[in-house]
Design a protein around this motif. Structure first.
Motif, PDB file in Angstrom:
ATOM      1  N   MET A   1       0.824  -1.212   0.000  1.00  0.00           N
ATOM      2  CA  MET A   1       0.000   0.000   0.000  1.00  0.00           C
ATOM      3  C   MET A   1       0.864   1.271   0.000  1.00  0.00           C
ATOM      4  SD  MET A   1      -3.599   0.210   2.081  1.00  0.00           S
ATOM      5  CE  MET A   1      -2.964   1.137   3.427  1.00  0.00           C
ATOM      6  N   MET A   2       0.357   2.300  -0.634  1.00  0.00           N
ATOM      7  CA  MET A   2       1.129   3.552  -0.678  1.00  0.00           C
ATOM      8  C   MET A   2       1.124   4.251   0.684  1.00  0.00           C
ATOM      9  SD  MET A   2       0.154   5.727  -3.947  1.00  0.00           S
ATOM     10  CE  MET A   2       0.821   5.598  -5.524  1.00  0.00           C
ATOM     11  N   THR A   3       2.242   4.886   0.994  1.00  0.00           N
ATOM     12  CA  THR A   3       2.314   5.683   2.228  1.00  0.00           C
ATOM     13  C   THR A   3       1.415   6.917   2.074  1.00  0.00           C
ATOM     14  OG1 THR A   3       4.603   4.977   2.451  1.00  0.00           O
ATOM     15  CG2 THR A   3       3.934   6.869   3.761  1.00  0.00           C
ATOM     16  N   SER A   4       0.685   7.242   3.137  1.00  0.00           N
ATOM     17  CA  SER A   4      -0.218   8.399   3.035  1.00  0.00           C
ATOM     18  C   SER A   4       0.340   9.605   3.788  1.00  0.00           C
ATOM     19  CB  SER A   4      -1.603   8.030   3.569  1.00  0.00           C
ATOM     20  OG  SER A   4      -1.489   7.486   4.861  1.00  0.00           O
ATOM     21  N   VAL A   5       0.073  10.768   3.244  1.00  0.00           N
ATOM     22  CA  VAL A   5       0.602  12.018   3.784  1.00  0.00           C
ATOM     23  C   VAL A   5      -0.550  13.000   3.992  1.00  0.00           C
ATOM     24  CG1 VAL A   5       2.183  13.952   3.361  1.00  0.00           C
ATOM     25  CG2 VAL A   5       2.712  11.700   2.421  1.00  0.00           C
ATOM     26  N   CYS A   6      -0.570  13.633   5.145  1.00  0.00           N
ATOM     27  CA  CYS A   6      -1.562  14.693   5.390  1.00  0.00           C
ATOM     28  C   CYS A   6      -0.816  16.017   5.570  1.00  0.00           C
ATOM     29  CB  CYS A   6      -2.365  14.360   6.646  1.00  0.00           C
ATOM     30  SG  CYS A   6      -3.457  15.700   7.151  1.00  0.00           S
ATOM     31  N   ILE A   7      -1.175  17.000   4.756  1.00  0.00           N
ATOM     32  CA  ILE A   7      -0.521  18.315   4.849  1.00  0.00           C
ATOM     33  C   ILE A   7      -1.513  19.300   5.455  1.00  0.00           C
ATOM     34  CG2 ILE A   7       0.534  20.200   3.532  1.00  0.00           C
ATOM     35  CD1 ILE A   7       0.893  17.803   1.362  1.00  0.00           C
ATOM     36  N   VAL A   8      -1.228  19.722   6.667  1.00  0.00           N
ATOM     37  CA  VAL A   8      -2.139  20.632   7.363  1.00  0.00           C
ATOM     38  C   VAL A   8      -1.739  22.075   7.089  1.00  0.00           C
ATOM     39  CG1 VAL A   8      -3.032  21.328   9.610  1.00  0.00           C
ATOM     40  CG2 VAL A   8      -2.540  18.923   9.163  1.00  0.00           C
ATOM     41  N   LEU A   9      -2.723  22.909   6.803  1.00  0.00           N
ATOM     42  CA  LEU A   9      -2.482  24.346   6.623  1.00  0.00           C
ATOM     43  C   LEU A   9      -3.238  25.083   7.728  1.00  0.00           C
ATOM     44  CD1 LEU A   9      -3.241  24.539   2.784  1.00  0.00           C
ATOM     45  CD2 LEU A   9      -1.019  24.184   3.881  1.00  0.00           C
ATOM     46  N   PRO A  10      -2.538  25.519   8.786  1.00  0.00           N
ATOM     47  CA  PRO A  10      -3.238  26.294   9.805  1.00  0.00           C
ATOM     48  C   PRO A  10      -3.592  27.663   9.237  1.00  0.00           C
ATOM     49  CG  PRO A  10      -0.885  26.284  10.262  1.00  0.00           C
ATOM     50  CD  PRO A  10      -1.084  25.436   9.047  1.00  0.00           C
ATOM     51  N   THR A  11      -4.816  28.114   9.478  1.00  0.00           N
ATOM     52  CA  THR A  11      -5.198  29.422   8.921  1.00  0.00           C
ATOM     53  C   THR A  11      -5.883  30.292   9.952  1.00  0.00           C
ATOM     54  OG1 THR A  11      -7.347  28.609   8.156  1.00  0.00           O
ATOM     55  CG2 THR A  11      -5.527  28.529   6.575  1.00  0.00           C
ATOM     56  N   HIS A  12      -5.610  31.559   9.856  1.00  0.00           N
ATOM     57  CA  HIS A  12      -6.281  32.560  10.683  1.00  0.00           C
ATOM     58  C   HIS A  12      -6.399  33.829   9.832  1.00  0.00           C
ATOM     59  CE1 HIS A  12      -7.515  34.647  14.271  1.00  0.00           C
ATOM     60  NE2 HIS A  12      -6.633  35.590  13.999  1.00  0.00           N
ATOM     61  N   ASN A  13      -7.585  34.123   9.398  1.00  0.00           N
ATOM     62  CA  ASN A  13      -7.829  35.296   8.531  1.00  0.00           C
ATOM     63  C   ASN A  13      -6.886  35.341   7.324  1.00  0.00           C
ATOM     64  OD1 ASN A  13      -9.848  36.120  10.252  1.00  0.00           O
ATOM     65  ND2 ASN A  13      -8.518  37.491  11.413  1.00  0.00           N
ATOM     66  N   GLU A  14      -6.981  34.323   6.504  1.00  0.00           N
ATOM     67  CA  GLU A  14      -6.066  34.207   5.354  1.00  0.00           C
ATOM     68  C   GLU A  14      -6.791  34.368   4.016  1.00  0.00           C
ATOM     69  OE1 GLU A  14      -2.981  34.297   5.530  1.00  0.00           O
ATOM     70  OE2 GLU A  14      -2.242  33.286   7.341  1.00  0.00           O
ATOM     71  N   GLU A  15      -7.882  35.149   3.987  1.00  0.00           N
ATOM     72  CA  GLU A  15      -8.664  35.241   2.745  1.00  0.00           C
ATOM     73  C   GLU A  15      -7.854  35.786   1.564  1.00  0.00           C
ATOM     74  OE1 GLU A  15     -11.954  37.881   3.587  1.00  0.00           O
ATOM     75  OE2 GLU A  15     -10.663  39.661   3.620  1.00  0.00           O
ATOM     76  N   ARG A  16      -6.820  36.559   1.848  1.00  0.00           N
ATOM     77  CA  ARG A  16      -6.062  37.152   0.749  1.00  0.00           C
ATOM     78  C   ARG A  16      -5.225  36.142  -0.019  1.00  0.00           C
ATOM     79  NH1 ARG A  16      -5.792  40.655   4.806  1.00  0.00           N
ATOM     80  NH2 ARG A  16      -6.699  42.708   4.518  1.00  0.00           N
ATOM     81  N   VAL A  17      -4.736  35.116   0.676  1.00  0.00           N
ATOM     82  CA  VAL A  17      -3.832  34.188  -0.020  1.00  0.00           C
ATOM     83  C   VAL A  17      -4.331  32.750  -0.083  1.00  0.00           C
ATOM     84  CG1 VAL A  17      -1.761  35.543   0.512  1.00  0.00           C
ATOM     85  CG2 VAL A  17      -2.458  33.720   2.062  1.00  0.00           C
TER      86      VAL A  17
END
Ligand code: GTP
Ligand code: MG
Length: 241
Positions: A1-17
């Motif tokens: 089975m393929m190794t799985s990766v989770c990429i977390v993006l913490p956000t706080h008021n990031e509507e611009r980007v």
């Protein structure tokens, strides 16, 4: 089975980007993480702009993108929840402003696949480059000096917003971390070093403020006061024992 990766993006008021950068990360992962299954998790808390609306729209568009909005404040709390709820083998996070060039991502993930417990982006080792304001440079170097001397840390860059950890190490360390804000990263690394876990440093290309329209989420004075208090707390609880 393929190794799985989770990429977390913490956000706080990031509507611009948020939208632009999630698209960039998604496209990058398709090309660079083809040997893995992967998902992106937008971990939002405390936003009072359009961040949740944009996150929901992206999650509808891309099957690999998920998101949640939590009420409990702080970047550390968001990371803890996202990492705890994921079933992936390799758990990562990166700041959503993409201050770290994405090309380091496969090296970060690869370090965990090859056996490291934790892999961290580092701005102060051979191969790294940094573009940022003098104030931030001084703060970062002072902070590193403090972590080395007061917390006896061996690694050289605790606060780079670009890290990965294996599932087992995360399970062991996450319940022990008390800080729910910016100090979360340092606490994670101190606890890992005390347990002799392997921490691999990966050189990164760091550019502060890639996007002129984006405002920093850091309140500098408050953050410094918090760091000092937390260094003191951790020093008393782990170093003196
Ligand atoms: N979930 C969550 N994320 C946060 C919180 N505060 C900041 N973040 C995120 O943490 C990441 C780093 O924040 P930045 O504002 O880039 O901090 P920084 O890189 O130290 O400062 P800059 O150099 O100004 O970019 C970003 O993805 C933010 O959206 C929070 O309270 N909750
Ligand atoms: Mg940043």
């Amino acid at each position: 089975m393929m190794t799985s990766v989770c990429i977390v993006l913490p956000t706080h008021n990031e509507e611009r980007v948020l939208e632009k950068n999630v698209r960039a990360i998604h496209a990058f992962c398709i090309a660079a993480l083809s040997k893995y299954t992967w998902e992106i998790c937008i971990a939002d808390n405390g936003s009072h702009d359009a961040t949740p609306i944009i996150a929901e729209r992206l999650a509808r568009e891309f099957p690999q993108v998920q998101w949640f909005h939590a009420d409990d404040a702080g970047r550390g709390a968001a990371l803890r929840r996202a990492w705890s709820e994921s079933s992936a083998d390799i758990l990562c996070y990166m700041d959503v402003d993409l201050a770290t060039d994405l090309h380091a991502l496969p090296f970060l993930v690869g370090a965990i696949r090859d056996g490291a417990d934790i892999a961290i982006g580092s701005r102060f080792i051979t191969g790294a480059s940094v573009q940022r304001s003098l104030l931030r440079e001084c703060m970062s170097r002072t902070y590193n000096w403090m972590t080395r001397h007061l917390l006896r840390m061996r690694i050289g860059d605790a606060q780079c917003g670009f890290k990965a950890i294996n599932k087992k190490a995360a399970k062991e360390l996450l319940p022990l971390i008390r800080n729910t804000q910016w100090f979360f990263d340092t606490e994670l690394l101190v606890l890992a070093e005390r347990r002799n876990m392997t921490i691999q440093e990966v050189p990164v290309q760091w550019v502060e403020a890639r996007d002129r329209k984006r405002k920093s989420t850091v309140r500098i004075f408050r953050t410094i006061v918090n760091y000092c208090r937390e260094i003191w707390r951790l020093r008393r609880s782990v170093i003196s024992h």
